[in-house]
Design a protein around this motif. Structure first.
Motif, PDB file in Angstrom:
ATOM      1  N   ALA A 137      -1.135 -14.574   0.205  1.00  0.00           N
ATOM      2  CA  ALA A 137      -0.343 -14.759   1.421  1.00  0.00           C
ATOM      3  C   ALA A 137      -0.930 -15.859   2.302  1.00  0.00           C
ATOM      4  O   ALA A 137      -0.201 -16.710   2.838  1.00  0.00           O
ATOM      5  N   GLU A 180       2.275 -12.810  -7.358  1.00  0.00           N
ATOM      6  CA  GLU A 180       2.653 -11.669  -6.512  1.00  0.00           C
ATOM      7  C   GLU A 180       3.491 -10.660  -7.294  1.00  0.00           C
ATOM      8  O   GLU A 180       3.291  -9.441  -7.185  1.00  0.00           O
ATOM      9  N   ILE A 185       1.213  -8.796  -9.598  1.00  0.00           N
ATOM     10  CA  ILE A 185       0.409  -7.797  -8.887  1.00  0.00           C
ATOM     11  C   ILE A 185       1.275  -6.599  -8.515  1.00  0.00           C
ATOM     12  O   ILE A 185       0.833  -5.442  -8.574  1.00  0.00           O
ATOM     13  N   ASP A 186       2.517  -6.861  -8.127  1.00  0.00           N
ATOM     14  CA  ASP A 186       3.442  -5.774  -7.791  1.00  0.00           C
ATOM     15  C   ASP A 186       3.629  -4.838  -8.980  1.00  0.00           C
ATOM     16  O   ASP A 186       3.557  -3.608  -8.844  1.00  0.00           O
ATOM     17  N   PHE A 222      -6.396  -5.325  -5.456  1.00  0.00           N
ATOM     18  CA  PHE A 222      -5.036  -5.822  -5.241  1.00  0.00           C
ATOM     19  C   PHE A 222      -4.815  -6.285  -3.800  1.00  0.00           C
ATOM     20  O   PHE A 222      -4.145  -7.285  -3.556  1.00  0.00           O
ATOM     21  N   CYS A 242       3.934 -17.094  -6.268  1.00  0.00           N
ATOM     22  CA  CYS A 242       5.009 -16.093  -6.262  1.00  0.00           C
ATOM     23  C   CYS A 242       5.022 -15.285  -7.556  1.00  0.00           C
ATOM     24  O   CYS A 242       5.227 -14.059  -7.537  1.00  0.00           O
ATOM     25  N   LEU A 252      -3.637  -9.999  -2.754  1.00  0.00           N
ATOM     26  CA  LEU A 252      -2.400 -10.251  -2.008  1.00  0.00           C
ATOM     27  C   LEU A 252      -2.673 -10.968  -0.697  1.00  0.00           C
ATOM     28  O   LEU A 252      -1.904 -11.853  -0.287  1.00  0.00           O
ATOM     29  N   ASP A 253      -3.758 -10.606  -0.006  1.00  0.00           N
ATOM     30  CA  ASP A 253      -4.106 -11.308   1.230  1.00  0.00           C
ATOM     31  C   ASP A 253      -4.413 -12.772   0.956  1.00  0.00           C
ATOM     32  O   ASP A 253      -4.001 -13.660   1.711  1.00  0.00           O
TER      33      ASP A 253
END
Length: 815
Positions: free
Chosen positions: A194, A221, A224-225, A186, A218, A190-191
């Motif tokens: 971003a 993201e 993933i959250d 994850f 988005c 996320l990196d």
């Protein structure tokens, strides 16, 4: 034109004549001009103005009713001639002014011809200069500028190439994210998202083909959250639901196991678990509470261990972020110094709107461009250098705000994006995250305390907690305080819910504790016959421990076969106190208050208030029973004797002796801001002293009434000693026998001094009534013999031998 001008000059008269003629003509023309009306000389003269037109051409000359008469025709003609004359005057003056400046006009024409010749020569010189400049530009400049233009073009091509590579990398973002998510990477996903979003907003802003990629990232993201929350929740549940013991996992199962072990509980009749729990006795229930608190402590320690791992990661990231930022400042300062050393002259040379310094941008050193130029000049037949012939600059972007660098040449089909520090959490966000982690641990502690309060209140519904004795409640209080301290050490913050419940139960306990002891004291006083009581050995041991500084009830000792006989008096620090049984029990009750403060510090202020109330009650009630003679009706005493009064006084003195000890005990346990409450002990001490003084006054008053009764019948006659003085000495002896064993010797002496003063006052009054004076006569001798008998009898009493009676005061002094 010059010839014509010369001819005219010859025709003109000589200069002197011309000047005289000119002056004459000027005066004449000036006189002629004065004939012209002023209206024609105005700068705003215009015939379209009706007033001006009427002034120049009056209509009165043309406005006849009949046909034209000879008079009107003559007027019109005269007007026309006048205007013509005005015109001739003006034209003559204009011609005269022109003739005066004819020489200047001809000189200007001559200068114009010379100017035309100069312009022709200048045009030819400019044409020659342009030809030379064109040759110089063709020979010396076009080649060099072409080299710079090609370098700039190549640099732009490299930028386009890098941009295309970046687009190809960004294009692979979504598949790469899917691969990372399949392996639960994850953080990497996320990196990557971003970094890609930053690239889209800066380097690839406005690219039409990527217009939907930002919204898609988005959504990824958010996905993933949700996945991270679900996985963390799963881990947390599995970790926190691990058995705290072999088989017990939750609070309800612990209660079920405890209840199931009690054979007295019929689960068929009592169905609800809470009702079954209420059937436990105190030892069983307190063991269950200990088990619950221990499991809660293990639970919080497990939560803390998990959160400590997260917290340590956050702190390490924060430390690394600060260290990286400090390291980045060094190359930035060096690059700033390097940029300042560029050649400023070259930076301002322009060609087709471009700065020549752009050719050296993107990290390419200026020396490389010079070397390339020199190679091309020395080898004109060599092929142009391709983009691969020189060192390719790193894949950087032209955005000044971006600080990250990707790899110089990514492998074909590879995706390599180094995450910028700007994409990480800021120091403020990391600090907030760390505080939230600590807050989460505190919330877990609050939940445990709330569950403990719920368990406590469910047991308190039937008044079970209010019925606990002091030992049981102290055990419960200490257990709860230990749990509160343990959770505070784990979480770093004190939870208030269980502490509030404990304080509430403590207040109820204090009220019941005080009411029980006040009721007990009231019953003791109502049954007290105010006789000296024997002092058991355990009470002597109790006061001895107080003298040693131990303000607490002694521990129960095993039964000893040898019994210790009770004593007649209570010995306190070498002083003997004759007391009643109620005061012995009162001292024990006072120690129970002090010990309760030690066991439950949170009730110190309430206990102080209740104890002062108890001491006030003892003082007021004992005053009602003894001084107020209430014991006659309550207990059935026949009378309140001097022995009862002396014994009451001595009991009050014993309590006064211990008030400073009690005050110091509470002062050591009260916070400084509440020391003002200690003034209650000062008020109580004053009340007790006033009560003691009233008892002494009562003893004196008893003898005073006796003296008044006996001495009022005194007659100075034989025998000696008289019956009156015999009776007085008898009563004084009884008084001494009643109080001497109860009061200290110094108090007995002070009391008899006051009694003697009353005696002397009454005797003096009676002698004055009988007119007996100190004259050495027979009556004086009889009185002296009676007084001597009284003095000898009084000083023969124990402890009164050295008493200064000063009997000479009975006689009135002669003037």
């Amino acid at each position: 034109r010059e010839k014509i001008h010369e001819r005219c000059k010859n025709i003109c008269p000589p200069k002197d004549t011309f000047d005289r003629t000119l002056l004459h003509i000027h005066d004449k023309s000036r006189t002629d001009l004065e004939q012209v009306p002023k209206i024609f000389m105005k700068p705003d003269f215009a015939l379209d103005d009706s007033l001006t037109f009427n002034s120049v051409l009056p209509w009165s000359h043309f406005n006849t009713a009949g046909g034209k008469g000879s008079r009107d025709a003559a007027s019109s003609k005269l007007l026309q001639e006048k205007l013509s004359h005005y015109l001739d005057i003006v034209e003559v003056n204009i011609a005269h002014q022109i003739s005066l400046r004819s020489e200047a006009f001809f000189h200007a024409m001559t200068s114009q011809h010379e100017l035309q010749d100069y312009l022709k020569k200048t045009t030819q010189a400019v044409k020659m200069l342009r030809d030379k400049i064109a040759q110089i530009d063709k020979v010396m400049c076009e080649g060099s500028l072409q080299i710079l233009r090609l370098a700039l073009t190549r640099n732009n091509c490299v930028k386009v190439y890098n941009k295309l590579k970046l687009m190809a990398t960004v294009h692979q973002t979504q598949p790469t994210v899917q691969v990372l998510l399949s392996t639960s990477e994850f953080v990497g996903a996320l990196d990557l998202i971003a970094t890609t979003q930053e690239v889209l907003q800066q380097e690839l802003q406005g690219i039409h083909s990527f217009r939907h990629l930002g919204s898609q990232l988005c959504e990824l993201e958010k996905l993933i959250d949700k996945m991270m929350i679900a996985e963390f929740s799963t881990y947390s549940h599995s970790d926190l639901n691990r058995p705290l013991e072999g088989e017990c996992q939750v609070l309800e199962e612990r209660v079920i196991n405890k209840v199931s072990q009690i054979e007295e509980i019929d689960t068929d009749v009592v169905v609800k678990l809470a009702d079954q729990m209420r059937m436990l006795n105190f030892p069983q229930w307190i063991d269950l509470l200990k088990d619950i608190f221990s499991k809660f402590t293990v639970f919080l320690q497990r939560v803390k261990a998990t959160l400590n791992i997260i917290h340590s990661v956050v702190l390490s990231v924060l430390e690394k972020s600060q260290r990286t930022r400090e390291l980045e400042e060094i190359p930035q300062q060096r690059s700033a110094g390097k940029d300042s050393s560029l050649d400023t002259d070259v930076a301002y040379l322009t060609h087709e709107g471009w700065f020549i310094s752009d050719a050296f941008s993107e990290g390419e050193p200026a020396s490389a461009a010079v070397d390339t130029t020199s190679q091309r000049n020395t080898s004109p037949h060599s092929e142009p250098c391709s983009s691969d012939s020189v060192s390719e600059p790193e894949c950087t972007t032209d955005s000044s705000s971006s600080k990250e660098q990707t790899s110089a040449c990514a492998p074909p089909g590879g995706i390599e994006i180094i995450v910028s520090e700007d994409m990480r959490l800021t120091d403020l966000e990391l600090g907030k995250l760390a505080s939230n982690i600590q807050e989460l641990l505190c919330n877990a502690s609050d939940v445990c305390h709330d569950r403990a309060v719920k368990f406590l209140m469910s047991r308190a519904k039937d008044g079970f907690l209010e019925k606990l004795n002091s030992t049981e409640f102290i055990a419960l209080s200490r257990l709860m305080e230990t749990f509160i301290v343990d959770t505070e050490q784990i979480c770093g913050r004190k939870s208030t819910s269980l502490l509030g419940a404990l304080q509430s139960q403590a207040n109820k306990f204090v009220n019941r504790f005080h009411e029980e002891r006040r009721t007990k004291l009231s019953l003791l006083l109502d049954n007290e016959r105010w006789k000296q009581a024997d002092v058991p050995a355990e009470f002597q041991d109790l006061v001895d421990s107080i003298a040693d500084g131990k303000i607490a009830l002694p521990e129960k000792k095993p039964v000893v076969t040898e019994e210790r006989k009770p004593a007649d008096v209570l010995v306190v620090e070498g002083h003997q106190y004759a007391v009643v049984g109620t005061v012995l029990l009162l001292i024990r009750i006072i120690l129970e208050y002090c010990q309760c403060v030690d066991n439950i510090p949170s009730v110190t202020t309430d206990m102080l208030t209740r104890l002062t109330d108890l001491l006030k009650y003892f003082n007021s009630r004992s005053c009602q029973l003894v001084l107020g003679a209430g014991a006659l009706q309550v207990v059935g005493l026949k009378t309140i004797t001097t022995k009862n009064l002396a014994l009451s006084s001595r009991c009050l003195q014993l309590i006064v002796h211990y008030i400073p000890v009690i005050r110091a005990h509470f002062e050591a346990r009260l916070p400084p801001k509440q020391w003002s409450m200690l003034r209650h002990f000062d008020h109580i001490t004053k009340d007790y002293h006033d009560h003691i003084a009233e008892i002494s006054a009562k003893l004196v008053a008893i003898m005073d009434s006796l003296f008044d009764k006996l001495l009022s019948k005194y007659e100075v006659k034989a025998p000696v000693p008289s019956p009156c003085f015999r009776n007085i000495c008898k009563q004084m002896t009884k008084m001494h026998e009643a109080i001497f064993d109860l009061l200290p010797e110094e108090q007995t002496q002070m009391l008899f001094l006051r009694i003697n003063a009353s005696y002397k006052l009454h005797l003096k009054k009676q002698l004055s009534h009988l007119n007996v004076i100190n004259d050495g006569g027979p009556q004086n001798g009889l009185v002296t013999a009676d007084v001597a008998f009284y003095t000898g009898n009084l000083q023969a009493l124990k402890g009164l031998k050295d008493l200064d009676l000063n009997m000479a005061e009975i006689w009135e002094q002669k003037r």
